[in-house]
Design an enzyme around this catalytic site. Structure first.
Site, PDB file in Angstrom:
ATOM      1  CG  ASP A  49     -27.674  59.785 -20.788  1.00  0.00           C
ATOM      2  OD1 ASP A  49     -28.815  60.237 -20.928  1.00  0.00           O
ATOM      3  OD2 ASP A  49     -26.714  60.452 -20.341  1.00  0.00           O
ATOM      4  CG  ASP A  51     -28.631  65.567 -22.444  1.00  0.00           C
ATOM      5  OD1 ASP A  51     -28.592  65.485 -23.686  1.00  0.00           O
ATOM      6  OD2 ASP A  51     -29.610  66.032 -21.824  1.00  0.00           O
TER       7      ASP A  51
END
Length: 298
Positions: A49, A51
């Site tokens: 991922d 963020d």
């Protein structure tokens, strides 16, 4: 059966998530490999991922700041985008209308702009606002997989064109992201499927694994958010990085490894729910517009 009045039916949500995942995987494999060294372990890969996992804060926030400063958007475009991002992420189980609006208007402010222009601006913005936001600890984890001869992919709700820039700058294999529809090199303002968020990420990882011949039991996934439990659950090894409270609890219950690269007040500031990262786009918009007004007054 409807979950609540006005909420999307489970089959429709699943169909949209599957479409987004398939589109993201197709877009990812269509790109030329970015990693300088070809993989030698062809059945294992790592999925990160972006963020708050690979990068401090929300990548779309950083891109929006840069785009606003470059007068790429109008104030009404940006305000609408910020509102839709907040509503989409706050909703939890999203409403039917919310899903439709997020899908159909999505990142509609890019409509009419060329893919080449967005990519060119994105390269500059990465250097100006994002390069120093990469978590060294997470970057080291990605490098560990590359050194082991494995492919490393980013998986993010950020548009795949922009996510690809981040992956290229980090020397990774590529990126799975939200696919923006384009015709003849110009964005239409529509999404393909829905945003690559929640279950859609799991679909994207499965679809990419099928295309690339990966054994998901030999793969690893990293994320900071409980929204990514579906993605973390489809691989053999899941790692919670800078986890929010819900993911930390889930990781402890499931025996997943936890890595936290935050310290002290920085942890409190950065380890916030993703909705705040989305809502912060509004702040970026205001800052960008204020900057433009200041220039006019000077």
């Amino acid at each position: 059966m409807s979950l609540w009045r006005g909420r999307a039916k489970e089959p429709e949500l699943e169909e949209l998530a599957a479409l987004a995942g398939e589109a993201s995987a197709e877009a990812a494999v269509a790109l030329e490999p970015m990693a300088p060294v070809p993989p030698t372990d062809l059945t294992a890969a790592a999925f990160f991922d972006v963020d708050n996992t690979m990068m401090m804060g929300a990548s779309i926030f950083h891109f929006a700041r840069g785009m606003a400063a470059r007068k790429f958007f109008t104030s009404s475009d940006l305000a609408r985008f910020a509102f839709q991002q907040v509503m989409f992420r706050v909703g939890g189980r999203e409403t039917h209308d919310g899903i439709r609006n997020a899908r159909e208007s999505g990142l509609s402010f890019v409509a009419g702009h060329s893919v080449a222009d967005l990519m060119s601006h994105g390269e500059e913005i990465y250097d100006e606002l994002m390069a120093d936001k990469i978590w060294p600890g997470t970057r080291a984890l990605a490098q560990m997989h590359l050194d082991a001869g494995q492919r490393v992919w980013l998986v993010t709700a950020t548009p795949v064109d922009l996510a690809t820039i981040i992956a290229r700058r980090l020397g990774l294999t590529g990126a799975l992201g939200t696919v923006l529809e384009s015709e003849d090199g110009v964005y239409t303002g529509r999404l393909v499927g829905e945003m690559l968020h929640g279950p859609a990420k799991a679909h994207a990882v499965r679809a990419l694994a099928a295309r690339e011949g990966l054994n998901l039991r030999r793969c690893t996934a990293y994320s900071d958010s409980a929204n990514d439990v579906p993605m973390l659950s489809v691989v053999g090894t899941a790692v919670a990085v800078n986890p929010d409270g819900s993911l930390r609890e889930a990781a402890r219950k499931r025996g997943w490894e936890i890595r936290d690269f935050r310290t002290g007040r920085k942890a409190a500031r950065i380890g916030v729910p993703s909705v705040l990262g989305a809502g912060a786009v509004a702040g970026a918009v205001a800052a960008g517009l204020a900057y433009r007004k200041r220039d006019r007054l000077i």
